[in-house]
Design an enzyme around this catalytic site. Structure first.
Site, short mmCIF file in Angstrom:
data_model
loop_
_atom_site.label_atom_id
_atom_site.label_comp_id
_atom_site.label_asym_id
_atom_site.label_seq_id
_atom_site.Cartn_x
_atom_site.Cartn_y
_atom_site.Cartn_z
N GLU A 74 -2.30 7.98 -11.59
CA GLU A 74 -1.84 6.75 -12.22
C GLU A 74 -1.81 6.86 -13.73
OE1 GLU A 74 -4.82 5.04 -8.85
OE2 GLU A 74 -4.48 3.71 -10.58
N ARG A 81 2.01 -7.55 -9.41
CA ARG A 81 2.44 -6.82 -8.22
C ARG A 81 2.64 -7.76 -7.02
NH1 ARG A 81 -2.62 -3.35 -5.60
NH2 ARG A 81 -4.22 -4.94 -5.76
N ARG A 93 0.84 -1.21 0.00
CA ARG A 93 0.00 0.00 0.00
C ARG A 93 0.87 1.25 0.00
NH1 ARG A 93 -4.63 0.26 -1.58
NH2 ARG A 93 -5.31 -1.47 -0.27
N ASP A 96 -12.43 8.65 -7.16
CA ASP A 96 -11.92 7.45 -7.82
C ASP A 96 -12.33 7.53 -9.28
OD1 ASP A 96 -12.14 3.87 -7.04
OD2 ASP A 96 -10.98 5.02 -8.52
N HIS A 111 0.48 2.67 -10.57
CA HIS A 111 -0.53 3.14 -9.61
C HIS A 111 0.14 4.01 -8.53
CE1 HIS A 111 -3.69 2.91 -6.62
NE2 HIS A 111 -4.42 2.08 -7.33
#
Ligand code: TA6
Length: 289
Positions: free
Chosen positions: A261, A90, A64, A203, A159
């Site tokens: 991103e 990832r 994170r 978002d 990201h």
């Protein structure tokens, strides 16, 4: 693995390899788990990448903060909801390729190809090469190659979690007049008017190829975000309620970061015929106000 003097390999914790960069131009950290840039701090600057104080550093788990490499799908899997969010690379250990340095900084290469681990999630053949140039600026480029006999399509993202002193006094400049979708609210395309401000969960998937600027008024600096190979810019801040649902993020951390991103996300789906290559890249630099 041959490393230049300003780069060393540590395990923190044991079994979790991280490349640590101490160069005159910048410091940084990159985990082999996900080829994940965890830290970048240009000389004379504060850290630019946000890292959650509750981030998990375990092989196979996403981190994170920093720059997660989301691939070969962005967000939820298009058809199978049991597959991991944001793809699987990832969560996999990458190999270290060439690592070199010069007066401007350090260049590091990370490699990942299809394997039994990747085929557990996705049946296709591929080569990935992530090139990270770390110095007064940071550039990260994901080179993607279809090594299969059949075509496949992909989405993905770099990201990036960017530090701000106070998100309520921050703004994203450069998306004016771009259309976006906030799919958690509705599929409707909305036209952005003026800067992007933060006073709730944001978002959004913007249809944009442009450079943007993250104004951090309280931090008295601007982060310039350039990109290529991408027609989608994702802007995200989880705000209060979503933060509470993320176990690897403290409830009170949301004011201190914004994700900007460089993405290939619907409608920017990349069709990859056999042998085709695509490069998704982002470049960051700091401007002092
Ligand atoms: O890029 C924005 C987003 O897709 C959000 O919807 C949010 O879920 C975020 O990514 C984080 O995803 P993660 O799987 O890392 O929790």
């Amino acid at each position: 693995m041959t490393l230049p003097p300003s780069v060393s390999l540590i395990e923190e914790p044991a079994g979790y390899p991280i490349l640590v960069i101490h160069h005159a131009a910048a410091t940084g950290r990159i985990a082999l788990n996900g080829a994940h840039v965890m830290e970048w701090t240009p000389a004379g600057e504060k850290p630019v990448l946000f890292m959650s104080a509750q981030a998990v550093f375990e092989p196979g788990k996403p981190i994170r903060g920093g720059i997660p490499v989301c691939w070969p799908w962005f967000g939820g899997h298009p058809t199978e909801s049991d597959k991991p969010a944001h793809g699987f690379v990832r969560n996999l250990m990458w190999n270290v390729g060439e690592v070199t340095e010069n007066i401007a900084g350090v260049t590091l290469e990370f490699l990942l190809s299809d394997s039994d681990d990747s085929r557990a999630f996705w049946p296709h053949r591929f080569d990935l090469r992530l090139e990270v140039k770390l110095g007064a600026q940071l550039s990260i480029a994901l080179h993607i190659k279809n090594t299969d006999e059949a075509a496949w399509s992909m989405t993905g993202a770099l990201h990036t979690y960017l530090c701000v002193d106070d998100v309520t006094e921050a703004a994203v400049i450069g998306l004016d007049d771009a259309f976006y979708v906030e799919s958690r609210l509705s599929p409707e395309r909305i036209e952005q008017s003026g800067p992007v401000y933060f006073d709730r969960e944001v978002d959004r998937n913007y249809e944009s190829k442009d450079t943007v600027r993250l104004l951090d008024r309280k931090g008295r600096r601007t982060i310039v975000v350039e990109k290529s190979g991408s027609r989608a810019t994702i802007v995200w801040n989880p705000w209060i309620e979503k933060s509470k649902r993320l176990s690897d993020l403290p409830d009170d951390a949301y004011p201190h970061f914004v994700c900007i991103e460089a993405a290939n996300a619907v409608p920017d789906v990349i069709a990859m015929t056999p042998g085709k290559e695509h490069v998704l890249s982002q470049r960051l630099r700091v401007q002092r106000d």
